[in-house]
Design a protein around this motif. Structure first.
Motif, PDB file in Angstrom:
ATOM      1  N   THR A 179       0.835  -1.205   0.000  1.00  0.00           N
ATOM      2  CA  THR A 179       0.000   0.000   0.000  1.00  0.00           C
ATOM      3  C   THR A 179       0.866   1.250   0.000  1.00  0.00           C
ATOM      4  O   THR A 179       0.617   2.194  -0.760  1.00  0.00           O
ATOM      5  CB  THR A 179      -0.902   0.024   1.261  1.00  0.00           C
ATOM      6  N   VAL A 180       1.896   1.256   0.872  1.00  0.00           N
ATOM      7  CA  VAL A 180       2.796   2.408   0.943  1.00  0.00           C
ATOM      8  C   VAL A 180       3.489   2.591  -0.410  1.00  0.00           C
ATOM      9  O   VAL A 180       3.612   3.711  -0.912  1.00  0.00           O
ATOM     10  CB  VAL A 180       3.830   2.227   2.092  1.00  0.00           C
ATOM     11  N   GLY A 181       3.923   1.494  -1.020  1.00  0.00           N
ATOM     12  CA  GLY A 181       4.592   1.568  -2.321  1.00  0.00           C
ATOM     13  C   GLY A 181       3.696   2.178  -3.390  1.00  0.00           C
ATOM     14  O   GLY A 181       4.121   3.057  -4.147  1.00  0.00           O
ATOM     15  N   ARG A 182       2.439   1.733  -3.423  1.00  0.00           N
ATOM     16  CA  ARG A 182       1.497   2.255  -4.433  1.00  0.00           C
ATOM     17  C   ARG A 182       1.188   3.724  -4.183  1.00  0.00           C
ATOM     18  O   ARG A 182       1.160   4.528  -5.104  1.00  0.00           O
ATOM     19  CB  ARG A 182       0.195   1.437  -4.422  1.00  0.00           C
ATOM     20  N   LEU A 183       0.972   4.070  -2.925  1.00  0.00           N
ATOM     21  CA  LEU A 183       0.655   5.466  -2.604  1.00  0.00           C
ATOM     22  C   LEU A 183       1.840   6.365  -2.948  1.00  0.00           C
ATOM     23  O   LEU A 183       1.666   7.460  -3.504  1.00  0.00           O
ATOM     24  CB  LEU A 183       0.287   5.607  -1.117  1.00  0.00           C
ATOM     25  N   PHE A 184       3.035   5.898  -2.641  1.00  0.00           N
ATOM     26  CA  PHE A 184       4.219   6.721  -2.926  1.00  0.00           C
ATOM     27  C   PHE A 184       4.360   6.944  -4.436  1.00  0.00           C
ATOM     28  O   PHE A 184       4.684   8.048  -4.878  1.00  0.00           O
ATOM     29  CB  PHE A 184       5.472   6.065  -2.347  1.00  0.00           C
TER      30      PHE A 184
END
Ligand SMILES: Cc1cc2nc3c(=O)[nH]c(=O)nc-3n(C[C@H](O)[C@H](O)[C@H](O)COP(=O)(O)O)c2cc1C
Length: 137
Positions: free
Chosen positions: A59-64
């Motif tokens: 999730t963090v990867g996609r949001l970033f």
């Protein structure tokens, strides 16, 4: 459960942000982060951002990736991208502080990649955590 991940970056606003524009960005970001189970801290000083994102790794990867594509800022430099055992800003869908330039320079100088080194990315997190503890007292 997906492993927890923490990412810290700095970037530069393309045009400097008004208080209203920042509030709008924060309101949307907080709503979405709450849905995504992402927490963190955003600092803004005179056209400079530093943000910590924490949450499930993918999730963090996609949001970033999405944040990186945002045309309102550029010159994104990742300072920390690592798994963590716990959240440091768990109470905040996105904690926020506008900081003054001397404060910013202290934080940025202490977090510069050459100072933190590739072996010590968590030093950057510690600086942010300390800063947040001090300024929210
Ligand atoms: C410096 C900066 C930090 C941001 N931080 C977040 C954030 O923490 N969460 C978020 O959802 N969007 C954040 N955004 C906005 C995203 O780039 C993007 O506009 C937003 O995720 C789109 O949301 P939407 O799906 O509601 O249109 C940030 C943008 C900038 C310029």
């Amino acid at each position: 459960m997906e492993p927890l991940h923490s990412l810290v970056y700095v970037s530069a606003a393309v045009d400097s942000f008004s208080d209203d524009a920042l509030q709008e960005l924060l309101t949307r970001a907080r709503r979405k982060n709450a849905q995504l189970d992402v927490t963190g801290l955003l600092l803004y000083a005179d056209g400079n951002f530093m943000q910590c994102l924490e949450g499930p790794q993918a999730t963090v990867g996609r949001l970033f990736e999405e944040i990186c594509r945002d045309p309102r800022h550029h010159r994104v430099i990742t300072l920390v991208d690592e798994p963590v055992a716990q959240r440091e800003f768990g109470d905040w869908a996105m904690a926020y502080r506008r900081v003054d330039l001397p404060q910013w320079l202290r934080i940025a100088a202490a977090s510069a990649p050459d100072r933190a080194g590739s072996n010590q990315p968590s030093a950057v997190r510690e600086i942010l955590i300390d800063f947040w503890r001090t300024c929210s007292r």
